[in-house]
Motif scaffolding. Structure first.
Motif, PDB file in Angstrom:
ATOM      1  N   ASP A  23       0.809  -1.142  -0.016  1.00  0.00           N
ATOM      2  CA  ASP A  23       0.009  -0.008   0.021  1.00  0.00           C
ATOM      3  C   ASP A  23       0.962   1.195  -0.200  1.00  0.00           C
ATOM      4  OD1 ASP A  23       1.028  -0.063   2.408  1.00  0.00           O
ATOM      5  OD2 ASP A  23      -1.057  -0.415   3.500  1.00  0.00           O
ATOM      6  N   HIS A  24       0.111   2.373   0.051  1.00  0.00           N
ATOM      7  CA  HIS A  24       0.808   3.744   0.140  1.00  0.00           C
ATOM      8  C   HIS A  24       1.735   3.846   1.243  1.00  0.00           C
ATOM      9  CE1 HIS A  24       1.090   7.932   1.220  1.00  0.00           C
ATOM     10  NE2 HIS A  24       1.155   8.188  -0.125  1.00  0.00           N
ATOM     11  N   SER A  25       1.491   3.339   2.546  1.00  0.00           N
ATOM     12  CA  SER A  25       2.257   3.445   3.588  1.00  0.00           C
ATOM     13  C   SER A  25       3.765   2.636   3.241  1.00  0.00           C
ATOM     14  CB  SER A  25       1.531   2.724   4.793  1.00  0.00           C
ATOM     15  OG  SER A  25       2.472   2.717   5.815  1.00  0.00           O
ATOM     16  N   LEU A  26       3.646   1.447   2.806  1.00  0.00           N
ATOM     17  CA  LEU A  26       4.744   0.896   2.700  1.00  0.00           C
ATOM     18  C   LEU A  26       5.647   1.657   1.568  1.00  0.00           C
ATOM     19  CD1 LEU A  26       6.455  -1.854   2.534  1.00  0.00           C
ATOM     20  CD2 LEU A  26       5.247  -2.763   0.853  1.00  0.00           C
ATOM     21  N   LEU A  27       5.097   2.161   0.498  1.00  0.00           N
ATOM     22  CA  LEU A  27       5.931   2.910  -0.396  1.00  0.00           C
ATOM     23  C   LEU A  27       6.644   4.106   0.241  1.00  0.00           C
ATOM     24  CD1 LEU A  27       6.595   3.319  -3.278  1.00  0.00           C
ATOM     25  CD2 LEU A  27       4.567   4.587  -3.781  1.00  0.00           C
ATOM     26  N   CYS A  28       5.735   4.818   1.161  1.00  0.00           N
ATOM     27  CA  CYS A  28       6.396   6.015   1.648  1.00  0.00           C
ATOM     28  C   CYS A  28       7.621   5.533   2.773  1.00  0.00           C
ATOM     29  CB  CYS A  28       5.323   6.685   2.401  1.00  0.00           C
ATOM     30  SG  CYS A  28       4.191   7.571   1.411  1.00  0.00           S
ATOM     31  N   ARG A  29       7.404   4.340   3.537  1.00  0.00           N
ATOM     32  CA  ARG A  29       8.485   3.922   4.081  1.00  0.00           C
ATOM     33  C   ARG A  29       9.593   3.533   3.656  1.00  0.00           C
ATOM     34  NH1 ARG A  29       4.321   0.857   6.576  1.00  0.00           N
ATOM     35  NH2 ARG A  29       5.379  -0.962   5.904  1.00  0.00           N
ATOM     36  N   ALA A  30       9.595   2.982   2.362  1.00  0.00           N
ATOM     37  CA  ALA A  30      10.698   2.407   1.692  1.00  0.00           C
ATOM     38  C   ALA A  30      11.788   3.304   1.111  1.00  0.00           C
ATOM     39  CB  ALA A  30      10.194   1.451   0.728  1.00  0.00           C
ATOM     40  N   ILE A  31      10.928   4.623   0.613  1.00  0.00           N
ATOM     41  CA  ILE A  31      11.677   5.565   0.001  1.00  0.00           C
ATOM     42  C   ILE A  31      12.852   6.173   0.485  1.00  0.00           C
ATOM     43  CG2 ILE A  31      11.663   7.867  -1.378  1.00  0.00           C
ATOM     44  CD1 ILE A  31       8.851   6.992  -2.271  1.00  0.00           C
ATOM     45  N   PRO A  32      12.543   6.699   1.738  1.00  0.00           N
ATOM     46  CA  PRO A  32      14.078   7.533   2.617  1.00  0.00           C
ATOM     47  C   PRO A  32      15.142   6.571   2.620  1.00  0.00           C
ATOM     48  CG  PRO A  32      11.723   7.876   3.509  1.00  0.00           C
ATOM     49  CD  PRO A  32      11.345   6.769   2.460  1.00  0.00           C
ATOM     50  N   PRO A  33      14.970   5.126   3.147  1.00  0.00           N
ATOM     51  CA  PRO A  33      16.134   4.390   3.398  1.00  0.00           C
ATOM     52  C   PRO A  33      16.857   4.190   2.154  1.00  0.00           C
ATOM     53  CG  PRO A  33      14.093   3.184   4.128  1.00  0.00           C
ATOM     54  CD  PRO A  33      13.879   4.719   3.886  1.00  0.00           C
ATOM     55  N   ALA A  34      15.992   3.925   1.063  1.00  0.00           N
ATOM     56  CA  ALA A  34      16.519   3.658  -0.446  1.00  0.00           C
ATOM     57  C   ALA A  34      17.340   4.605  -0.841  1.00  0.00           C
ATOM     58  CB  ALA A  34      15.488   3.258  -1.237  1.00  0.00           C
ATOM     59  N   VAL A  35      17.051   6.003  -0.741  1.00  0.00           N
ATOM     60  CA  VAL A  35      17.529   7.124  -1.113  1.00  0.00           C
ATOM     61  C   VAL A  35      18.966   7.127  -0.356  1.00  0.00           C
ATOM     62  CG1 VAL A  35      17.582   9.702  -1.196  1.00  0.00           C
ATOM     63  CG2 VAL A  35      15.700   8.369  -1.814  1.00  0.00           C
ATOM     64  N   LYS A  36      18.735   7.137   1.003  1.00  0.00           N
ATOM     65  CA  LYS A  36      20.394   7.237   1.560  1.00  0.00           C
ATOM     66  C   LYS A  36      21.250   6.004   1.378  1.00  0.00           C
ATOM     67  CE  LYS A  36      17.956   9.343   5.723  1.00  0.00           C
ATOM     68  NZ  LYS A  36      17.721   9.332   7.171  1.00  0.00           N
TER      69      LYS A  36
END
Length: 501
Positions: free
Chosen positions: A267-280
């Motif tokens: 869902d949307h929550s999973l997507l939002c949680r995954a982006i910041p650590p992926a970027v870092k």
């Protein structure tokens, strides 16, 4: 010549554009010329073609229709240049912008072969930024009030004797915006290398977001890929400091792409949680060099906003996102104070040498004929970035980056707008549909069989015959472009009102 002599000779020495305009207005072929320019949308640099085409019956060989440029008043056919840059051709860039809007919106709302159910898939609008390579003049606002650019935190100047801050409240069009507070402290070399590797940074991010999504879901990457597909569309936007931001739509689909919804847990929550650590986690290291090695990464500023269907929840609307991305698809590095054309010699690609000796066309300078880096009409900040591109581009360890051919882009050599395969339709398909529509109209006008009819063939032979306008033609073409633009804007407003109703 004094002012009296100028006044005496002015009536008899009309400017070239005025004489050419009068000639064009009184030419018998003026109306046909206007119709061809209008067909290009008022293109600023149309391509001139000469030749002929025939519609032939496939079985009998009978010629059903003939078109020859020799029958045109000026003996040529005008074709739009198709340049996406608004600084080069506003007419063609607006068409490119409209096509990009349709492409992005189809991936958000459906249409163009994408089901409307795609609007229920989790999706966000993400902005990935460049890191800081030194403080620059910027415009800061809080609660609508302008604040000092960079308040001084201490009284000591930097090592070059310049103040470390700026107390000025810059206006929106201030030429200082984006310029380094101290050019000597600014890391131009790092900025250029980051820009040259930003495409690799984006590619690493698309890999990392898939890894992080799988990790957050407690699955292996292979198992996750069998259930969820990550789709995206992005565009690059130049900041005033000469570095790009990436604005992207990221969407989660089922294994069948846009045609299939993802599992409920994706869902949307999973997507939002995954982006910041992926970027870092994204890192790209430059090639070994005597100058050192740079560990390149994204900037600290990361913006993630939900994309909503209606206006009830907080977030961006589908139309706003599509319009935003389409807007920047037609902008280039010229927004950062540089030029919109290549500087490198086309014969040697900026190397200054061909395979065996000094390039004859540029005499070893690597620059286009007549160009000099110190004389370019650019800001001083852009000039220093261009010079850094030129210097680094001459080093063998950075040869693969092709920095000299892309010096006018301040080192950025990627596509301005890209998308994943399953995000939505393609620009090629959109343009093909428009060409098919126009061909269908032409067939109906001349009473010919429909496009694609197996009984007919289209044969043609075309030759390039020039580009652009005479001075008078350029003035009339701009007038036509403005009328076409106004008519399209009115039609778009009526369509929006109709859909809104």
């Amino acid at each position: 010549m004094n002012s009296k002599e100028e006044q005496h000779h002015t009536p008899h020495q009309q400017p070239e554009w005025l004489l050419d305009l009068a000639r064009l207005m009184n030419d018998p072929g003026h109306d046909r010329w206007r119709s061809m320019v209008a067909a290009t949308g008022g293109c600023a640099n149309p391509v001139h073609l000469t030749g002929e085409s025939f519609v032939v019956h496939a079985d009998t060989g009978e010629v059903l229709h003939t078109y020859r440029t020799a029958d045109e008043p000026y003996g040529r056919l005008l074709v739009a240049c198709g340049n996406r840059r608004s600084s080069v051709c506003r007419a063609c860039s607006q068409l490119y912008q409209a096509d990009t809007f349709q492409l992005v919106r189809a991936g958000l709302s459906g249409g163009k072969g994408v089901p409307a159910e795609v609007s229920a898939h989790p999706r966000v609008f993400v902005t990935l930024t460049a890191p800081s390579f030194g403080p620059v003049h910027t415009r800061r606002e809080t609660d609508g009030a302008s604040r000092p650019c960079r308040p001084r935190s201490r009284d000591e100047p930097c090592e070059h004797g310049r103040p470390v801050g700026c107390h000025i409240r810059h206006e929106p069009k201030d030429e200082q915006l984006g310029q380094p507070i101290c050019p000597g402290c600014y890391d131009y070399r790092g900025a250029v290398l980051w820009q040259a590797h930003v495409g690799a940074l984006w590619h690493r991010f698309t890999l990392e977001i898939r890894r992080e999504l799988a990790s957050q879901a407690g699955m292996s990457r292979r198992a996750f890929a069998q259930l969820v597909r990550v789709s995206f569309a992005k565009v690059a936007e130049y900041q005033r400091r000469g570095l790009v931001h990436f604005h992207a739509v990221i969407r989660l689909d089922g294994p069948g792409g846009a045609q299939e919804a993802p599992p409920e847990w994706a869902d949307h929550s999973l997507l939002c949680r995954a982006i910041p650590p992926a970027v870092k986690r994204v890192r790209v290291t430059t090639a070994p060099s005597a100058l050192g090695r740079w560990d390149l990464r994204w900037g600290d500023q990361l913006d993630i906003q939900p994309i909503i269907i209606g206006g009830a929840a907080e977030g961006l609307s589908e139309r706003a996102v599509a319009s935003y991305i389409a807007k920047y698809a037609t902008k280039g590095a010229e927004a950062s104070g540089t030029v919109d054309h290549r500087l490198a010699c086309p014969a040697c690609g900026g190397r200054g040498r061909d395979r065996f000796a000094t390039c004859r066309r540029c005499q070893g300078t690597g620059l286009k004929e007549g160009l000099h880096l110190d004389a370019l009409p650019v800001t001083e900040h852009a000039r220093r970035m261009i010079r850094e591109c030129w210097d680094l581009g001459g080093r063998p360890e950075f040869a693969d980056l092709r920095l000299r051919p892309w010096a006018h882009m301040l080192g950025f050599r990627g596509h301005f707008s890209t998308k994943s395969r399953d995000y939505s339709t393609t620009l090629t398909r959109i343009r093909g549909e428009r060409a098919m529509h126009r061909a269908t109209e032409a067939r109906e006008k001349y009473g010919l069989p429909a496009v694609g009819d197996a009984t007919t063939l289209v044969l043609g032979h075309w030759r390039f015959a020039g580009i652009g306008y005479t001075p008078g033609e350029a003035i009339l073409a701009e007038h036509i472009r403005q009328r076409v633009e106004t008519a399209r804007a009115i039609a778009a407003e009526r369509e929006e009102d109709r859909l809104g109703g």
